[in-house]
Each structure stands twice: as structure tokens, then as C-alpha cells.
Design an enzyme around this catalytic site. Structure first.
Site: not given
Ligand code: XMP
Length: 510
Positions: A54, A81-82, A168, A170, A226, A366
Site C-alpha cells: 500500500g 511490503c506495507y 514483492h 509477486e 467476454d 482475461k
């Protein structure tokens, strides 16, 4: 269904964290920190919780906090992180900000042997982006990683399954980030990895077969990924009780309307009504030059045609939409939920008195929608279709949209796309199309003077369409396209290539 909660504190990578979890065939759900309580988390039986990063400092008055009871539920937690600093703060550790402690970018990480770092070498590269850091770990925690500048790059209370990393995991720049997240969700949380697209399809089909029994469902099929996937999925569940209305406004690309009809009506046997409304769209657009006015006319006309068609069908109970996960994710940044309905059918449920809306793809990203589409047998050209705006070619014709100008653009655009595809560049170029400008220039063909329109070619390379680079297409390809357009499309006498990035330019010209 087993699931992991991504508790969003406003970090920029929250969707990426959820994607990484799902790569392990485990369902992950993102919830904003201010839209769920500790009791709800407990009641929902999450197998694990990830606190995201954040933008704040835990000591800011306005910074997002969370009920510390969440750390006592016995559910494994990973703070990033945050989220790492927040755990320290919630457990009475100390978070400090020192000028020389901030780190940004690739950083050498040293880890200690630990369940979270199983299989991660003692030294590797991680991605850091922080000012504050944990200067004193809470009671019961130990430091399990450090960097040159950050004495606590990760900490853990192994006994209670609470872990926190300052870096991080990710992002791809963290060499062993995927392994770290896998260790958390698989080994520490004990998820069994059974979230698969096949089971998703079976689940949904079974669910809708019961839930929608005896109901008539209406879906606006645009030919986009979609709505196409939603249609085929619902068709598997309820067959002819699903009515798809495909409003062909005439502003689709060359042969696209026919392809949609052929695929879904003939191949899949969908209960599909194609409304050929080109003439009336063009009549409404006559004399209109201003882009936003064109958008508005096309959107409103779409609703009018769709409603008229739906009324002819008699009683319809439910409206189905191809809404996908990024459209519905609520961000922890504090703004209200962003719920994007199909831009063309927004406002319809209230106007037409549907019982409710069904959104079969609401949980999917997606690429997961594309995977479902492939598993359902939808052809590649539709499943991998590049984004195409709702107002279609109407906003790729600068100035007035007329029958003649539409025909010119369709031809030029088809040539460009064909050449890019043939060169196998459609993975490098994420969106590529032609724009018909309103400027005419002089040329020569044979011995004759010509005076035709200028076509601009636009191709962008991008991950998210928020920012984009113009694609470095090979000169030879551009030359072939230019020469084919001039030779094959009478009325176009010049071709230019758009080399504007976004920002400052947008992808579309209007
Ligand atoms: P821009 O031009 O804003 O485009 O950089 C970003 C992405 O959004 C698409 N786009 C639209 N899609 N209705 C849509 O459904 C619109 O009015 C519209 N305008 C832009 C564009 O094609 C690109 O993928």
C-alpha cells in the site's frame, strides 16, 4: 471451494498477487480492507490471507489498518511490503523510517532456512520498493531474511503461521517469488490445488442448470471475448432458454458480423438473433463529426435497438453479462466499487424489469476467460481477439462516418491486420488497426493525379492498455502494407504510421 483472501490495502500489484495464487490452481479473491471484517473472514473459511502492499506509512493518521483479531483466527497470513509493516505494527513491533533505509528495485536478498523459503537459495535477487521498514520485530517473531540496507527483509512467527516479507514476491524481478508464494499457499496454507478451468466449467454449468431452470435469459453478444465465452457457457447449461441478441451496428471490422453469426449460430447452435442495423446507425451518424457525440449516438442507438428486439421476445426473466474480474475488483484505495457493466447495456436492468443479472465470468481474469473459451471450443480468432471498442469503426473514422468511408477503412484495416498476422507479430503487437483520417492528399498513379484520403496505421505494445509503446514493426512489413493499401483500395492515396506512445497519445485516435 478452497480460497485465499488477498486483503487489499491499496497496493498497485493486488491483481498480480491474485494471478500468482491462481497459477497454482488455487482460487484467490481480492477484497478491500474496508469492505470485509475479521468475522466475515472467519465465516468464509479462507485457507490463507495475503496482506498487500500500500502507498502509506503505518503511522499516518489516514493509513489503512485492520482489526488485529484477524491474526488470531488461526488462518495463515503473509504480509507483503506495507502488509509486512502492518503486521509488525499490529503485533507491537516497531516500524521506522530512516533516510538511508529506503530501497527501490532489484536488491540482493539473504534468507534463512524457513518453510516460506523452502527451495530458495541463501542469496538471490528480490524486488524492493519501500521507505519504512520493520526495525524491531514483534514478540514471537524472528527475522528470516535481510538485505544490505534492510535488517528485516522478512520475518515470521512460524508457530502461528504468520509470515511477512518487505519485498514483492509477486513481481517477476524477484527471482524466486513464485516459489515463495507457492510455499505459502500450498505448504503453509495446505491448499489442494484443485481450481482448474475444466472444473470451473462443470461447476458453472451445473449451477446454472439448477438455478436458471424454467427462466429465459437474454444476453447481448458483441463478438468480443467476454460476451462470447459467457454465451457458450450459458448455452451449455440452459440451451435454447438463452437468447443472444447480436446488434450488428455495421461498424464492425470486415466480415466480422458474418463470422460471429456463422460461429455461434451455425457451429454452436446458439439461439442467436442477429439484428442488421447498419442503415439506421449510419443515418443517425450522418453529419456528426465530434467523437464524443458519435460515441453517445452509437451507445444510445444500441440500447434502443436491443430493447426493441428484446421486447419482441416476450417475457425475459434474467439478463446475462460478460463482466470479468478486473471490472468488479474493489480497490483498497478508498474509492467506491467500480462496477462496469457492458458499456452498451448499462441501465437496461432497471428499464426492462429483469429479475436480476447473471455474470458467469465474474471471478475470472482475461487470460482465464480465454482459457475457458478455448476449452469450450471457441475458435482462436475469436478467443484471442484483440480489444475492439464498443463504438467500433465509428471512432476510427475521423470526421463524418459515411457508407463510402466505412468501406475504405474496412478494406485498409483488413489488409493491415492480415499482414501483421501473417508475419506472426500478433503477440508483439497487442492492438493494431487502421484509422481513416479526414485529410486528403495528392498522389500519382500511373500517369494520373489522384486525390485520396490518408490512412494511419496504429499498432501498440502494452500489458494493460493504460500505458503503451508504439510497436517497432519491421519497415518491410510497413512497406508491404502501404503498397497493398494504395493499390487495392481505390480512394486512399497515402499511408502513415503512428509513432506516438501512450501517454501522451491514446491508443485510439478519437
Ligand atoms: P485509449 O484510446 O483510451 O484506449 O488509449 C485504451 C483501450 O480502450 C479501448 N477503447 C474503448 N473501448 N469503448 C470501448 O469499449 C470506447 O469508447 C473506447 N475507447 C477506447 C481501446 O480500443 C483500447 O483498447
Amino acid at each position: 471451494m478452497e480460497k485465499i483472501l488477498v486483503l487489499d490495502f491499496g497496493g498497485q500489484y493486488n491483481q498480480l498477487i491474485a494471478r500468482r495464487v491462481r497459477e497454482n490452481h488455487i482460487y484467490a479473491e481480492i477484497k478491500a480492507y474496508n469492505r470485509i471484517t475479521s468475522d466475515e473472514i472467519k465465516a468464509d473459511n479462507y485457507k490463507g490471507i495475503i496482506f498487500t502492499g500500500g502507498p502509506n506509512s503505518v503511522y499516518d493518521a489516514v493509513s489503512p489498518h485492520f482489526d488485529s483479531a484477524v491474526l488470531e483466527l488461526g488462518i495463515p497470513v503473509l504480509g507483503i511490503c506495507y502488509g509486512c509493516q502492518l503486521i509488525a505494527y499490529m503485533k507491537n513491533g516497531t516500524v521506522s523510517s530512516a533516510e538511508n533505509s529506503s530501497e527501490y528495485g532489484k536488491t540482493l536478498l539473504h534468507v534463512k532456512s524457513n518453510p516460506l523459503f523452502q527451495g530458495v537459495p541463501e542469496k538471490s535477487i528480490c524486488w524492493m520498493s519501500h521507505n519504512d521498514y520493520v526495525s524491531k520485530v514483534p514478540e514471537g517473531f524472528t527475522v528470516i531474511a535481510e538485505t544490505g540496507k534492510c535488517p528485516c527483509a522478512a520475518m515470521a512467527d512460524v508457530q502461528h503461521n504468520i509470515y511477512a516479507v518487505q519485498f514483492h514476491p509477486e513481481v517477476t524481478h524477484t527471482e524466486f517469488g513464485r516459489d515463495i508464494l507457492r510455499n505459502f499457499v500450498v505448504d503453509i496454507c495446505g491448499c489442494s490445488q484443485d481450481w482448474k478451468m475444466e472444473s470451473f466449467i462443470d461447476d458453472r454449468v451445473r449451477k446454472y442448470r439448477t438455478e436458471l431452470e424454467g427462466k429465459r435469459v437474454l444476453l447481448a453478444l458483441s463478438g468480443g471475448v467476454d460476451s462470447s465465452v459467457a454465451a457458450v457457457l450459458l448455452d451449455k447449461a440452459i440451451g435454447q432458454d438463452l437468447v443472444c441478441v447480436f446488434v450488428d451496428h455495421g461498424l464492425l471490422r470486415k466480415n466480422e458480423g458474418d463470422l460471429v453469426e456463422k460461429t455461434f449460430k451455425n457451429k454452436f447452435g446458439l439461439n442467436l438473433i442477429r439484428v442488421n442495423a447498419r442503415k439506421q446507425f449510419l443515418e443517425n451518424l450522418a453529419g456528426v463529426r465530434e467523437p464524443e457525440a458519435k460515441r453517445k449516438i452509437i451507445g444510445e442507438e444500441f440500447i434502443r435497438v436491443f430493447e426493441k428486439e428484446a421486447r419482441k421476445l416476450g417475457k425475459i426473466d434474467i439478463l446475462a453479462q460478460g463482466t470479468i474480474y478486473p471490472d468488479v475488483v474493489e480497490s483498497g484505495k478508498g474509492e467506491s466499487a467500480v462496477i462496469k457493466s457492458h458499456h452498451n447495456v448499462g441501465g437496461l436492468p432497471e428499464r426492462m424489469g429483469f429479475e436480476r443479472i447473471v455474470e458467469p465470468l465474474r471471478e475470472l481474469f482475461k487470460d482465464e476467460v480465454r482459457e475457458v473459451g478455448k476449452k469450450l471450443g471457441i475458435p482462436d480468432e475469436l478467443v484471442n481477439r484483440q480489444p475492439f471498442p464498443g463504438p467500433g469503426l465509428g471512432i476510427r473514422i475521423i470526421g463524418e462516418v459515411t457508407e463510402e468511408r466505412l468501406a475504405l477503412l474496412k478494406e485498409a484495416d483488413a489488409i493491415f491486420r492480415e499482414e501483421v498476422n501473417q508475419a506472426g507479430l500478433e503477440t508483439v503487437a497487442n492492438q493494431y488497426f487502421a484509422v481513416l483520417t479526414d485529410s486528403r492528399t495528392v498522389g500519382v498513379m500511373g500517369d494520373a493525379r489522384t486525390y485520396g484520403y490518408t490512412v494511419a496505421l496504429r499498432s501498440v505494445t502494452t500489458d494493460d492498455f493504460m500505458t503503451a509503446e508504439w510497436t517497432r514493426l519491421p519497415y518491410d512489413l510497413l512497406e508491404t502494407v502501404s503498397s497493398r493499401i494504395i493499390n487495392e483500395v481505390r480512394g486512399i492515396s497515402r499511408v502513415v504510421y503512428d509513432i506516438t506512445s501512450k501517454p501522451p497519445g491514446t491508443v485510439e485516435w478519437e
